[in-house]
Scaffold this active site. Structure first.
Site, short mmCIF file in Angstrom:
data_model
loop_
_atom_site.label_atom_id
_atom_site.label_comp_id
_atom_site.label_asym_id
_atom_site.label_seq_id
_atom_site.Cartn_x
_atom_site.Cartn_y
_atom_site.Cartn_z
N ASP A 171 0.83 -1.35 0.11
CA ASP A 171 -0.03 -0.30 0.00
C ASP A 171 1.00 1.41 -0.17
O ASP A 171 0.30 2.30 0.50
CB ASP A 171 -0.88 0.11 1.07
CG ASP A 171 -2.17 0.93 0.94
OD1 ASP A 171 -2.42 1.27 -0.09
OD2 ASP A 171 -2.48 1.57 2.06
N ASP A 191 2.75 0.26 -5.06
CA ASP A 191 1.29 0.40 -5.51
C ASP A 191 0.87 1.41 -6.35
O ASP A 191 1.27 1.27 -7.51
CB ASP A 191 0.49 0.92 -3.94
CG ASP A 191 -0.81 0.45 -3.90
OD1 ASP A 191 -1.37 -0.01 -5.10
OD2 ASP A 191 -1.50 0.59 -3.21
N ASP A 200 -2.77 8.38 -5.76
CA ASP A 200 -4.15 7.49 -5.49
C ASP A 200 -4.90 8.58 -4.62
O ASP A 200 -4.26 9.26 -3.71
CB ASP A 200 -3.91 6.47 -4.53
CG ASP A 200 -3.56 5.28 -5.26
OD1 ASP A 200 -3.27 5.08 -6.70
OD2 ASP A 200 -3.90 3.87 -5.06
N ARG A 208 -4.38 2.53 -15.51
CA ARG A 208 -4.92 3.37 -14.65
C ARG A 208 -4.26 4.81 -15.15
O ARG A 208 -3.45 5.32 -14.09
CB ARG A 208 -4.63 3.04 -13.29
CG ARG A 208 -5.29 1.72 -12.95
CD ARG A 208 -5.14 1.76 -11.22
NE ARG A 208 -5.62 0.31 -10.92
CZ ARG A 208 -5.50 -0.18 -9.68
NH1 ARG A 208 -5.16 0.42 -8.73
NH2 ARG A 208 -6.14 -1.39 -9.39
#
Length: 328
Positions: free
Chosen positions: A119, A144, A148, A199
């Site tokens: 993470d 990760d 984000d 992404r």
């Protein structure tokens, strides 16, 4: 190109404040606070970046050193901070920055590479953070995400950043159970997604405006619209390598809904190269950016755009401007 955004933000130290285009346009960072000088590359202690970021008062943080800061844990950034890398070359490794329950943050002209651990993101924005601008940063190779944005964080602009050597580049919206992420609003513009796998971004629930970005040689898809998301893709360049699918739609079920849904993508003025294939929607049910902000600096998607983004996206060798503001 006839025009690029932010032509005068380097005219003085604090000219960045309140100048982001898009959803992050209200971010003032540490405008009303004194200048804090980072004098050491140490992870913590006197003169360190971590010491400045934990202070509660507004600060405009600049660097007196260049080099690598090896973060042993996430570096938490408190509200009303500008982390301004102009004039030096600072690279973060080990861990990343965490923007947690904070507001009015500007992060400018920094590098992030080699973040390790479960993470671990380059810049993690969660929960409940808002009015954030990330500009001219270079990000690669984290375990990760690179950036984000989740857990009801909103009103964020990401501009002129360079992303490379990475898989899950940018996630917006945590998972289908976090229905509070319906509030998320993000603008991403003049960024260069350089061979990252997927992404660019992947979105759940939120509203995202993409314009004048260059995304090339992805390995799964370029942009993904999942549960209830709305993505307005405008004058971007999508250049496919081996994988041709530009837009992906993942079906998921929001925790408070019975039906499974994907998101929606509207493409306007985008340029598709290398055989890039795109399935989009005409606009029914998709927001228009003009509902939220009056203007943005945008050029047609043409060859000159991807040439200049390869030069202008990411960390830049620019001088630190003088500070001409007197703090009463």
């Amino acid at each position: 190109m006839d025009s690029l955004p932010y032509a005068d933000v380097d005219s003085s130290l604090r000219a960045l404040a309140g100048r982001a285009e898009g959803f992050g346009r209200f971010s003032v960072g540490g405008l009303r606070g004194p200048v804090y000088y980072v004098t050491t590359l140490a992870d913590d202690g006197p003169g360190s970046l971590r010491e400045g970021c934990r202070k509660k008062e507004p600060l405009w943080i600049v660097f007196e050193v260049s080099g690598t800061i090896n973060l042993s844990s996430y570096l938490n950034v408190s509200s009303y901070k500008t982390i301004d890398g102009r004039g030096h070359r600072i690279k973060f490794t080990g861990k990343g920055l965490r923007l947690k329950e904070c507001e009015h943050i500007i992060i400018c002209n920094l590098e992030f590479e080699g973040g390790r651990g479960h993470d671990v993101d380059g810049i993690q924005i969660k929960p409940n953070s808002k009015h954030i601008w990330i500009d001219r940063c270079t990000l690669s190779d984290y375990d990760d995400g690179l950036i984000d944005i989740t857990r009801q964080s909103t009103d964020i602009t990401i501009s002129r950043c360079h992303f490379s050597n990475h898989d899950k580049t940018m996630l917006i919206g945590a998972d289908p159970s976090h229905i509070g992420d319906r509030c998320i609003r993000v603008t991403i513009h003049h960024c260069f997604f350089d061979g990252t796998r997927q992404r660019h971004p992947r979105v759940r629930f939120g509203k995202v405006h993409l314009y004048n970005n260059y995304t090339r040689n992805w390995a799964i898809y370029a942009v993904c619209a999942s549960v209830e998301s709305q993505i307005y893709s405008q004058c971007n360049i999508y250049e496919a390598g081996q994988k041709k699918k530009t837009f992906e739609y993942y079906m998921e079920k929001a925790a408070d809904r019975a039906e499974v849904k994907s998101g929606l993508i509207r493409s306007e003025g985008d340029l598709f190269l290398g055989g890039a294939e795109a399935i989009t929607f005409k606009g029914e049910g998709i927001f228009h950016p003009s509902e939220y902000y009056p203007s943005w600096t945008m050029e047609p998607a043409a060859n000159c755009l991807h040439s200049i983004l390869q030069i202008c996206a990411g960390w830049q060798s620019v001088q630190r401007p003088a500070d001409n503001m007197v703090i009463p």
